[in-house]
Design an enzyme around this catalytic site. Structure first.
Site, short mmCIF file in Angstrom:
data_model
loop_
_atom_site.label_atom_id
_atom_site.label_comp_id
_atom_site.label_asym_id
_atom_site.label_seq_id
_atom_site.Cartn_x
_atom_site.Cartn_y
_atom_site.Cartn_z
N TYR A 131 -2.14 -3.54 -10.96
CA TYR A 131 -2.17 -3.19 -9.52
C TYR A 131 -1.33 -4.14 -8.68
O TYR A 131 -0.61 -3.71 -7.77
CB TYR A 131 -3.64 -3.19 -9.04
N LYS A 160 0.56 3.22 -3.10
CA LYS A 160 -0.63 4.04 -3.37
C LYS A 160 -0.29 5.53 -3.40
O LYS A 160 -0.84 6.29 -4.19
CB LYS A 160 -1.71 3.79 -2.31
N SER A 193 0.80 -1.24 0.00
CA SER A 193 0.00 0.00 0.00
C SER A 193 0.82 1.28 0.00
O SER A 193 0.28 2.35 -0.24
CB SER A 193 -0.96 0.01 1.19
#
Length: 309
Positions: free
Chosen positions: A193, A68, A65
């Site tokens: 992703y 991100k 993450s």
């Protein structure tokens, strides 16, 4: 320039390591489940080029993450803030990072912020390029520039492991596609992703990226502006309000620096105007944050008065 081992940091690392027994590695992604829960390392990078460390900072971690924030910076540069925030909101959430609940009750059904999985998938969808390879190549090149390391790549085993277990993210994608928030093939987006999340580097690289955010988008070593000041500001704001999943409020009170965590146990910190921090401690708390990493940042913030509040 390499990192110098630092005895003072080592004392903090040893103290923070005592809480790893209360955490668990992210074994729901099989490739991440192999990590040693007692690992803990830190690199702190300063604008003058000095770097101090403790623990095994050579060990590689996947961004998960943390990616991100970096993808958001790239997409804000690609698309501009108006286009990005038409599709994803700016508000924190009290829900877990992989929750679908708020999407069902919001109108329009756009994700609350770019740091939860639904919002991050929208951001990745907006990376410019014709193919997955071209888009991923642009993101990796951006990461390499920020970290000052041209050898950075991604971990194929972790990416494959995540793609095979990505059913919740798949569900989020289909929901977003139904509401025209994303408009591409779901499997193609998930391929991009999961590769993004599997970008791999060491703590020193993480600290260097944190430093660029801390210095308002400027790489103090090269003097190059890696992203506009406003983009760095937006990213740091999200790191404060949403960077530590649904523990962000408590983290802001106890630590008070912009930071982003990942389920590999990585944390990237950006102490405004002062330093970048890279931490790796794979034992996670129930929110998905590195349990010893947070403890380590608490100790450092208190000792050196790092809180921006």
């Amino acid at each position: 320039m390499g990192c110098q081992s630092n005895d003072e940091l080592k004392v903090f690392v040893d103290e923070a390591r005592t809480v790893t027994k209360h955490g668990k590695v992210a074994n729901y992604i099989p490739a991440l489940g192999k990590a040693d829960p007692d690992d803990l390392s830190i690199a702190v990078h300063y604008p003058d080029g000095k770097c101090f460390s403790a623990g095994d900072i050579e060990g590689k971690i996947t961004l998960q993450s943390i990616s991100k924030v970096i993808a958001l910076a790239l997409v804000l540069m690609d698309r501009g803030r108006d286009e990005v925030f038409k599709r994803v909101g700016m508000e924190p959430t009290g829900d877990p990072f992989n929750s679908i609940a708020k999407l069902e009750t919001m109108a329009p059904a756009k994700p609350l912020n770019p740091m939860i999985n639904a919002g991050a998938l929208v951001v990745t969808h907006l990376i410019k390029g014709e193919t997955v390879d071209e888009r991923f190549g642009r993101l990796v090149d951006f990461v390499r520039g920020l970290a000052g390391d041209s050898a950075i790549s991604f971990n194929e085993e972790v990416a494959r492991s995540e793609l095979e277990t990505a059913n919740l993210n798949r569900s989020l994608c289909y929901f977003l596609k139904q509401h025209h928030i994303i408009e591409e093939d779901v499997e193609q987006l998930l391929d991009l992703y999961t590769k993004q999340c599997a970008i791999e580097m060491d703590c020193l690289g993480l600290a260097r990226i944190g430093l660029v955010f801390a210095m308002n988008g400027k790489d103090p070593e090269s003097g190059k502006q890696m992203m506009p000041v406003d983009v760095a500001r937006i990213c740091k704001t999200f790191m404060v309000t949403c960077g530590m999943y649904n523990a962000s409020g408590e983290f802001a009170i106890k630590v008070g620096i912009p930071a982003k965590s990942g389920v590999s146990g990585g944390i990237m910190g950006a102490v405004p105007g002062k330093a970048g921090i890279g931490i790796f401690g794979p034992a996670l708390d129930e929110k998905g944050n590195s349990i010893a990493g947070i403890k380590l940042l608490e100790l450092l913030s208190k000792q050196y008065k790092l809180s921006m509040f």
